[in-house]
Motif scaffolding. Structure first.
Motif, short mmCIF file in Angstrom:
data_model
loop_
_atom_site.label_atom_id
_atom_site.label_comp_id
_atom_site.label_asym_id
_atom_site.label_seq_id
_atom_site.Cartn_x
_atom_site.Cartn_y
_atom_site.Cartn_z
N SER A 41 0.75 -1.32 0.13
CA SER A 41 -0.11 0.09 0.11
C SER A 41 0.82 1.16 -0.12
O SER A 41 0.65 2.60 -0.26
CB SER A 41 -1.10 0.02 1.44
N GLU A 42 2.09 0.94 0.30
CA GLU A 42 3.31 2.37 0.26
C GLU A 42 3.76 2.13 -1.11
O GLU A 42 3.96 3.97 -1.17
CB GLU A 42 4.51 1.81 1.42
N ARG A 43 3.52 1.73 -1.70
CA ARG A 43 3.54 2.19 -3.34
C ARG A 43 2.76 2.75 -3.97
O ARG A 43 1.18 2.41 -3.68
CB ARG A 43 4.09 0.50 -4.05
N SER A 44 3.15 3.36 -5.01
CA SER A 44 2.30 4.27 -5.87
C SER A 44 1.15 3.41 -6.68
O SER A 44 0.99 1.99 -6.87
CB SER A 44 2.79 4.63 -6.71
N GLU A 45 -0.03 4.04 -6.94
CA GLU A 45 -1.15 3.64 -7.61
C GLU A 45 -0.63 2.04 -8.97
O GLU A 45 -1.11 1.62 -9.18
CB GLU A 45 -1.87 4.50 -8.27
N GLU A 46 0.52 3.40 -9.66
CA GLU A 46 0.52 2.32 -11.22
C GLU A 46 1.62 1.09 -10.96
O GLU A 46 1.55 -0.04 -10.86
CB GLU A 46 1.91 3.68 -11.74
N GLU A 47 2.91 0.77 -9.57
CA GLU A 47 3.09 0.02 -9.08
C GLU A 47 2.57 -0.77 -8.35
O GLU A 47 2.91 -2.20 -8.68
CB GLU A 47 4.57 0.64 -8.01
N GLU A 51 2.55 -4.78 -10.09
CA GLU A 51 2.96 -6.32 -8.54
C GLU A 51 1.95 -6.70 -8.55
O GLU A 51 1.66 -8.71 -8.92
CB GLU A 51 3.07 -5.16 -6.79
N MET A 52 0.68 -6.54 -8.99
CA MET A 52 -0.85 -7.27 -8.74
C MET A 52 -0.82 -7.70 -10.66
O MET A 52 -1.43 -9.34 -9.86
CB MET A 52 -2.22 -6.74 -8.61
N GLN A 53 -0.76 -7.52 -11.43
CA GLN A 53 -1.13 -8.62 -12.67
C GLN A 53 0.22 -9.15 -12.12
O GLN A 53 -0.18 -10.21 -13.08
CB GLN A 53 -0.36 -7.35 -13.68
N LYS A 54 1.13 -9.13 -11.93
CA LYS A 54 2.68 -10.26 -12.12
C LYS A 54 2.19 -10.77 -10.85
O LYS A 54 2.55 -12.44 -11.21
CB LYS A 54 3.87 -9.52 -11.50
#
Length: 66
Positions: A41-47, A51-54
């Motif tokens: 949750s500390e990552r940017s929305e794009e990151e 990560e979720m797609q990966k």
């Protein structure tokens, strides 16, 4: 019904479909892997999206292999 272990620990969740399995795993992630979830949750929305797609690609392959 397929049964797979969590990708972080030995917990097992089951589901007829990948989506069922993923939904069964969510409460476990929140309870047992909250530190990991907080880091995400500390990552940017794009990151987070990348990560979720990966995660989904890797774990869908695991699910399909069972």
């Amino acid at each position: 019904m397929k049964i797979l272990k969590c990708d972080i620990c030995e917990y097992e969740a089951s589901g007829e479909t990948f989506e069922d399995w993923m939904n069964a795993l969510k409460p476990h992630y929140v309870e047992k892997h909250s530190e990991f979830m907080n880091q995400q949750s500390e990552r940017s929305e794009e990151e987070q999206k990348v990560e979720m797609q990966k995660w989904e690609v890797e774990n869908r392959a695991r699910f399909d292999a069972v």
